[in-house]
Write an enzyme that holds these catalytic residues in place. Structure first.
Site, PDB file in Angstrom:
ATOM      1  N   LYS A 184       0.844  -1.193   0.000  1.00 37.74           N
ATOM      2  CA  LYS A 184       0.000   0.000   0.000  1.00 37.74           C
ATOM      3  C   LYS A 184       0.878   1.241   0.000  1.00 37.74           C
ATOM      4  O   LYS A 184       1.945   1.265   0.649  1.00 37.74           O
ATOM      5  CB  LYS A 184      -0.898  -0.038   1.238  1.00 37.74           C
ATOM      6  CG  LYS A 184      -1.931   1.071   1.361  1.00 37.74           C
ATOM      7  CD  LYS A 184      -2.762   0.851   2.618  1.00 37.74           C
ATOM      8  CE  LYS A 184      -3.865   1.883   2.781  1.00 37.74           C
ATOM      9  NZ  LYS A 184      -4.679   1.606   4.002  1.00 37.74           N
ATOM     10  N   SER A 237      -9.417   1.730   3.200  1.00 39.41           N
ATOM     11  CA  SER A 237      -8.541   2.507   2.334  1.00 39.41           C
ATOM     12  C   SER A 237      -7.528   1.670   1.555  1.00 39.41           C
ATOM     13  O   SER A 237      -6.867   2.177   0.639  1.00 39.41           O
ATOM     14  CB  SER A 237      -7.787   3.550   3.174  1.00 39.41           C
ATOM     15  OG  SER A 237      -6.946   2.934   4.138  1.00 39.41           O
ATOM     16  N   SER A 265      -9.756  -0.528   7.276  1.00 35.03           N
ATOM     17  CA  SER A 265      -9.173  -0.374   5.945  1.00 35.03           C
ATOM     18  C   SER A 265      -8.507  -1.609   5.365  1.00 35.03           C
ATOM     19  O   SER A 265      -8.233  -1.639   4.161  1.00 35.03           O
ATOM     20  CB  SER A 265      -8.166   0.781   5.958  1.00 35.03           C
ATOM     21  OG  SER A 265      -8.831   2.011   6.109  1.00 35.03           O
TER      22      SER A 265
END
Length: 472
Positions: free
Chosen positions: A91, A161, A185
């Site tokens: 990420k 996210s 997330s």
């Protein structure tokens, strides 16, 4: 790939060890799928017809790492780390020295990491191969990651996210990825994209060098297509110890996690799993309820006892909001001169967080949070529970495109975190796994298993048996 299927982490690791595939060949397979399924080169905003899971791809660096992994596997053979040679996505919050690190935000355009984050340092040392950075909802402050499409339906959100990581896994682009979890997330994209994740006990994995949202809520965790693959990756991430802070000592060292299902006809005999009234209060969709019912029936077929018990009447969004916005505001103050570069909803979130500066309010909120965590632990003990089962999110994947609009503040009013945020408040470990597709929507739905702090071992054991025997 294997018979047209994307390889999982453990399957790929076995093939690498047996020399039936090389790390260079495995990387090339992943890159071919990215070429086929990403919808073009990585872009900031994405496009309606593109998955756009990636912020950046690093093919030359990845090939060098793959060649080094092949040399190590030839030299060390079975003594090499399990994850050696496995391609991974990070990420776009995880720092890698010399590479861009932007949190999918123009606020950090041009930013280059000057050191590796602790987790990547560990995984790199164990021979993993970095394919690229995946998109996050900007600065991890939301649950939709609208620049990324859900591979199951490009018109829908991949969740967030950690949406880029979820989409990359669902599309078969990589066998493993990292995300973060502050209010859901890791688990939201896992549920919406039909993959698996483990949110470990808070502090289990260091977050040093990871761009924060709210550090006392932030978790670093693994994502993969199976719980067993997540367990193997979590062990690699946790090797070296947990987060060291003056206030929150790390949990005890992580014991070995299950990566295979037990062969017994009733492997979950003796396990006691509760369902609560929380999903009903969150207003779950028909398809999500169907997935929950399916998971409960599967647990019972495997020998577990399931019971319906009201959740403790504790915890409030007020404390969560104070802590989240206080910590986010402290971090984002450094970007004040570039605040015009945030997307609209993120700018509004940051502006709101700037008002949360009262140390008394923050300390009071953390005290109430500690009481909430203790009450949940007492509730588990009182009812002799091994786990709670609940839907991961109340809905299937929403339509994509509005997550950065004005008024879309992260927090209490966001339905995607209605169930997940509690377990960031308590710091409890959660395993999230797919529970099939909704009969009405045809979209993935997911369930979560939750246990008190430090009990990843029992939780993973439950989830691996459930997934491999019934929900796989």
């Amino acid at each position: 790939m294997s018979e047209g299927r994307p390889l999982g982490l453990l399957e790929a690791a076995a093939l690498l060890r047996s020399r039936k595939i090389s790390a260079v060949e495995l990387l090339a397979q992943c890159q071919a799928v990215i070429e086929q399924r990403n919808g073009g080169q990585p872009s900031f905003d994405g496009a309606p017809e593109a998955v756009n899971a990636w912020v950046g791809l690093y093919p030359e660096r990845a090939e060098r790492q793959a060649r080094a992994a092949d040399e190590r596997l030839a030299r060390e053979r079975d003594g090499a780390p399990l994850v050696c040679g496995i391609p991974i996505a990070l990420k776009d919050l995880y720092a890698v020295k010399g590479l861009p690190l932007t949190a999918s935000s123009r606020v950090l355009e041009g930013n280059v990491a000057d050191a590796d984050c602790e987790v990547w340092s560990r995984l790199h040392a164990q021979g993993m191969v970095l394919v690229g950075h995946t998109h996050t909802h900007e600065f991890a402050a939301g649950g939709t990651t609208d620049q990324v499409a859900n591979p199951h339906d490009l018109a829908r959100s991949a969740g967030g996210s950690s949406g880029g990581s979820g989409a990359a896994l669902a599309a078969g682009m990589v066998p493993a990825a990292l995300g973060t979890d502050t209010a859901g997330s890791l688990r939201i994209p896992a549920a919406l994209c039909g993959v698996s994740t483990i949110k470990p006990t808070h502090g289990r994995v260091p977050i040093d060098g990871v761009i924060p949202l709210a550090p006392s809520f932030d978790h670093s965790g693994p994502m993969a297509r199976s719980v067993a693959d997540c367990a193997a990756l979590l062990e690699a991430m946790a090797r070296g110890g947990g987060q060291r802070t003056p206030l929150m000592p790390p949990p005890q060292p992580l014991a070995a996690l299950a990566t295979t299902a037990r062969a017994a006809a009733k492997p979950l005999a003796g396990a006691r799993v509760a369902l609560t009234d929380r999903p009903a209060r969150a207003g779950i969709e028909h398809d999500v309820a169907h997935g929950l019912d399916s998971a409960r029936a599967a647990l019972e077929r495997l020998g577990a006892e399931t019971v319906q018990i009201a959740a403790p009447a504790i915890g409030a969004w007020a404390e969560f909001t104070v802590i989240l916005l206080s910590e986010a505001g402290a971090h984002h103050a450094r970007y004040a001169e570039r605040s015009h570069l945030y997307r609209t909803s993120i700018r509004e979130f940051v502006q709101a967080s700037a008002a949360f500066t009262s140390s008394a309010d923050y300390i009071d909120a953390q005290a109430k949070r500690a009481a909430t965590s203790a009450a949940w632990e007492d509730w588990f003990a009182e009812h002799a529970l091994d786990a709670v089962l609940e839907p991961t999110v109340p809905t299937t994947a929403p339509l994509r495109g509005e997550g950065y609009d004005s008024g879309r503040l992260a927090g209490e009013l966001d339905p995607l975190i209605a169930l997940t945020a509690t377990w960031d408040t308590t710091g409890f470990p959660v395993v999230a796994l797919p529970a099939g597709r909704g009969p009405r929507s045809g979209l993935p739905v997911g369930v979560s298993l939750i246990a008190p702090r430090g009990r990843e071992g029992e939780l993973v054991r439950l989830a691996v048996d459930l997934q491999e025997h019934e929900l796989g």
